[in-house]
Design an enzyme around this catalytic site. Structure first.
Site, short mmCIF file in Angstrom:
data_model
loop_
_atom_site.label_atom_id
_atom_site.label_comp_id
_atom_site.label_asym_id
_atom_site.label_seq_id
_atom_site.Cartn_x
_atom_site.Cartn_y
_atom_site.Cartn_z
N GLY A 36 36.45 35.59 74.50
CA GLY A 36 37.57 35.89 73.61
C GLY A 36 37.21 36.98 72.62
O GLY A 36 36.33 37.81 72.86
N GLY A 37 37.89 36.95 71.49
CA GLY A 37 37.67 37.96 70.45
C GLY A 37 36.24 38.00 69.98
O GLY A 37 35.78 39.01 69.44
N GLY A 44 30.16 74.81 80.80
CA GLY A 44 30.37 73.96 79.63
C GLY A 44 29.28 72.91 79.51
O GLY A 44 28.92 72.48 78.41
N ALA A 45 28.72 72.51 80.65
CA ALA A 45 27.67 71.49 80.61
C ALA A 45 26.39 72.06 79.99
O ALA A 45 25.64 71.33 79.34
CB ALA A 45 27.40 70.95 82.01
C1 HXC Z 1 35.76 23.97 69.75
C2 HXC Z 1 34.46 23.98 71.62
C3 HXC Z 1 34.82 25.32 71.88
C4 HXC Z 1 35.71 25.94 70.97
C5 HXC Z 1 33.48 24.67 73.42
N1 HXC Z 1 33.64 23.62 72.60
N2 HXC Z 1 34.21 25.71 73.01
N3 HXC Z 1 34.93 23.33 70.57
N4 HXC Z 1 36.14 25.25 69.91
N5 HXC Z 1 36.09 27.20 71.16
C6 HXC Z 1 33.00 22.33 72.71
C7 HXC Z 1 33.49 21.51 73.87
O1 HXC Z 1 34.64 20.80 73.52
C8 HXC Z 1 32.30 20.59 74.10
O2 HXC Z 1 32.33 19.59 73.14
C9 HXC Z 1 31.12 21.46 73.78
O3 HXC Z 1 31.62 22.53 72.99
C10 HXC Z 1 30.46 22.06 74.99
O4 HXC Z 1 31.48 22.64 75.78
P1 HXC Z 1 31.60 22.34 77.34
O5 HXC Z 1 32.94 22.81 77.75
O6 HXC Z 1 31.23 20.95 77.62
O7 HXC Z 1 30.48 23.29 77.92
P2 HXC Z 1 30.48 24.15 79.24
O8 HXC Z 1 30.97 23.34 80.39
O9 HXC Z 1 29.12 24.75 79.32
O10 HXC Z 1 31.56 25.30 78.98
C11 HXC Z 1 31.37 26.24 77.98
C12 HXC Z 1 32.64 27.10 77.78
C13 HXC Z 1 33.84 26.16 77.58
C14 HXC Z 1 32.83 27.98 79.01
C15 HXC Z 1 32.38 28.00 76.58
O11 HXC Z 1 33.51 25.19 76.58
C16 HXC Z 1 35.07 26.90 77.14
O12 HXC Z 1 35.75 27.49 77.96
N6 HXC Z 1 35.36 26.81 75.85
C17 HXC Z 1 36.57 27.39 75.30
C18 HXC Z 1 36.44 28.86 75.22
C19 HXC Z 1 37.58 29.48 74.48
O13 HXC Z 1 38.70 29.52 75.03
N7 HXC Z 1 37.34 29.84 73.23
C20 HXC Z 1 38.33 30.37 72.39
C21 HXC Z 1 38.38 31.84 72.76
S1 HXC Z 1 39.54 32.65 71.82
P3 HXC Z 1 31.75 18.12 73.44
O14 HXC Z 1 32.08 17.34 72.21
O15 HXC Z 1 32.44 17.64 74.67
O16 HXC Z 1 30.28 18.29 73.65
C22 HXC Z 1 38.63 33.25 70.60
C23 HXC Z 1 39.45 33.94 69.64
C24 HXC Z 1 38.55 34.64 68.72
O17 HXC Z 1 37.48 33.12 70.51
C25 HXC Z 1 39.33 35.57 67.99
C26 HXC Z 1 38.44 36.23 67.05
C27 HXC Z 1 38.96 37.54 66.79
#
Ligand code: HXC
Length: 520
Positions: free
Chosen positions: A177-178, A410-411
């Site tokens: 993501g971001g 130019g290069a």
């Molecule tokens: C809260 C999160 C989290 C998140 C993971 N966890 N990402 N909690 N916010 N963004 C938590 C899970 O719930 C889990 O908690 C623990 O972290 C481990 O995650 P798993 O999914 O079990 O691990 P894994 O299978 O290795 O997968 C990792 C992952 C997946 C690929 C990163 O967790 C995932 O897809 N997460 C979401 C990614 C996402 O969409 N993020 C937001 C992006 S948007 P428990 O309690 O079960 O251990 C963004 C906007 C930013 O970032 C903008 C800024 C400008």
């Protein structure tokens, strides 16, 4: 009644030790072991491997988020999922942050990001590099706008630090993501083969565009090296990524007000005629320019940057006479060393980095021109190629150029010729500095003469030779003062080293302005 006795200092220290040890366990032993089983180091192990022994001072171990929604007030989130502090690498201080995937997936909430920001502000104040080790699920979903506020503050700080202190991102796990924009705002991204970076992951892409793609193909380290050009170094694992970061830090100054540290010079300054065997005199034959670079730099030690991207241009750091230099070189073994859109982006960014951090530039030229083609033109080669001109012309660090063979059109200008401010330009006798190659030039200028000749082929060759004798040599450029000297290739290291020594205290003032408006 006897007064209540305060606990002894020893007891309080014992309690502190227990509390510290518990907090340092992050998400707990099981999650830490899961991380290790996946072939990754934990957040604290990464810090331990990066820093000199016993130099880590943690800051903010006990900080907690202030969110109450979705049970966040009762959740156990040691250090709020990011370990921050200071330490030393080869005796020089740095600030760092290392995301702890075992704590809510290393997700970045408000406090998490503000801890990172605190380190960045301190890095700027103290003039040290900042290293950010990424391993995170991105914005902490439960914290909503607070986590976006945190990320925004990190981005803002990335920009404030840019050009003032070196910023290195190590991508050791997810960076989605971001969140991926913070590394993109830093100077160097080192990505492990166990890590992924993307703005939208495979699942979202499938839903939105219907495309099927694996995480590796979309955002793996090799994709970002060879296709997107997002990262600068690929590492097999955390250990290797950390070694690269350490090496990089050793080559860079602590901040933009310093020069890089000076190492013991490599004493070798003898003539080296083996360089004759590397570069064919026939301009149409390829060779690996990295073999030339290794002949010129101290201890044959060259840290190539973006080695797998736009391979027609080689960039990287080395030392000459113990001082760090940035090398930019055409690579004749890849696309004949032509400049194209990707090479221009790669080269110009590197030149700008070197200029920002007082690193002299050595440019090795063997370039047939800019790449012709519809995709290049419609892709904006004019805009991208201009970045090379802008970056070199804007750079006020010492600039030494060696023209080895071809330098056309130019290069020729874009590869730091005299008119772009090169301080010293040397050419080998094999250099051909011209508007274009003799073959192309003769067929344009002498078209009619060739067509009307009794023997057009013989006439063409005669006129090609004539053009080459007049213009496709370094001597015309030397006669105009655009080449300072035509040198024996075997003496190149000595000439370059001497030129750089003379330029050590180079000062070049430009008119004061907020900033230029280079093509981006
Ligand atoms: C809260 C999160 C989290 C998140 C993971 N966890 N990402 N909690 N916010 N963004 C938590 C899970 O719930 C889990 O908690 C623990 O972290 C481990 O995650 P798993 O999914 O079990 O691990 P894994 O299978 O290795 O997968 C990792 C992952 C997946 C690929 C990163 O967790 C995932 O897809 N997460 C979401 C990614 C996402 O969409 N993020 C937001 C992006 S948007 P428990 O309690 O079960 O251990 C963004 C906007 C930013 O970032 C903008 C800024 C400008």
């Amino acid at each position: 009644m006897a007064a209540k006795k305060s606990p002894t200092m020893r007891k309080q220290v014992d309690q502190l030790t227990v509390k510290r040890a518990e907090t340092r366990l992050g998400g707990g032993e099981a999650r830490l072991q899961k991380q290790r089983d996946a072939g990754k180091m934990t957040a604290r192990e990464r810090i331990g491997a990066l820093l000199d022994e016993a130099t880590f001072q943690e800051i903010g171990l006990y900080r907690r988020n202030r969110t109450t929604a979705f049970g966040m007030d009762t959740a156990d989130m040691p250090a709020d999922g990011v370990v921050t502090g200071t330490g030393a690498v080869f005796g020089r201080p740095i600030h760092l942050a290392s995301q702890d995937f075992t704590v809510v997936g290393g997700s970045a909430g408000e406090t998490h990001s503000l801890k990172v920001v605190q380190m960045m502000e301190s890095a700027l104040k103290c003039g040290t590099p900042f290293v950010f080790i990424n391993d995170s699920g991105g914005a902490r979903i439960q914290e909503g706008i607070d986590s976006l506020h945190g990320y925004g503050a990190v981005f803002y700080e990335n920009v404030k630090l840019s050009g003032a202190v070196p910023q290195i991102s190590i991508i050791s796990g997810p960076c989605a993501g971001g969140a991926a924009y913070s590394p993109a705002l830093t100077d160097f991204i080192i990505q492990t083969r166990k890590a992924h970076m993307f703005i939208t992951g495979p699942n979202v892409i499938k839903q939105v565009t219907g495309e099927d793609v694996t995480a590796d193909a979309l955002g793996g380290a090799d994709t970002h090296m060879s296709i997107s050009g997002v990262n600068h170094f690929v590492a097999d694992d955390d250990e290797q990524a950390i070694l690269i970061a350490q090496k990089l830090l050793s080559l860079l100054p602590q901040n933009n007000t310093e020069d890089p540290q000076v190492f013991e010079p490599d004493p070798y300054v003898e003539r080296d005629e083996t360089i004759y065997d590397i570069v064919p005199t026939d301009g149409n034959k390829g060779y690996d320019v990295r073999d030339v670079i290794l002949k010129l730099v101290d201890h044959q030690d060259f840290l190539e940057v973006q080695a797998g991207y736009a391979m027609n241009l080689v960039i990287g750091f080395a030392r000459i006479n113990g001082r760090t230099i940035g090398v930019v070189a055409n690579q004749p073994s890849s696309m004949a060393g032509v400049l194209d859109i990707n090479a221009s982006d790669k080269g110009s960014r590197f030149i700008r980095f070197c200029n920002a951090f007082n690193i002299p530039l050595l440019t090795l030229v063997d370039v047939p021109g800019f790449l012709p083609g519809v995709s290049q033109e419609t892709g904006g080669i004019i805009r991208h190629g201009a970045k090379m001109l802008y970056a070199y012309a804007a750079a006020t660090v010492p600039k030494v150029t060696v023209v080895m063979r071809k330098a056309y059109g130019g290069a020729y200008i874009a590869m730091c010729c005299k008119d772009l401010g090169a301080d010293s330009v040397f050419a080998w006798p094999t250099a051909e500095i011209a508007v274009m190659g003799a073959e192309g030039a003769a067929s344009v200028v002498f078209k009619k003469e060739i067509e009307t000749a009794d023997d057009p082929d013989a006439k063409r060759q005669e006129l090609i030779d004539e053009y080459r004798n007049v213009y496709s040599t370094p001597f015309m450029a030397a006669a105009r003062g655009l080449v300072d000297d035509v040198i024996d290739p075997a003496d190149t290291r000595r000439y370059v080293a001497m030129a750089l020594e003379i330029l050590i205290n180079k000062r070049e003032l430009r008119p004061a302005k907020k900033h230029g408006l280079g093509p981006v």
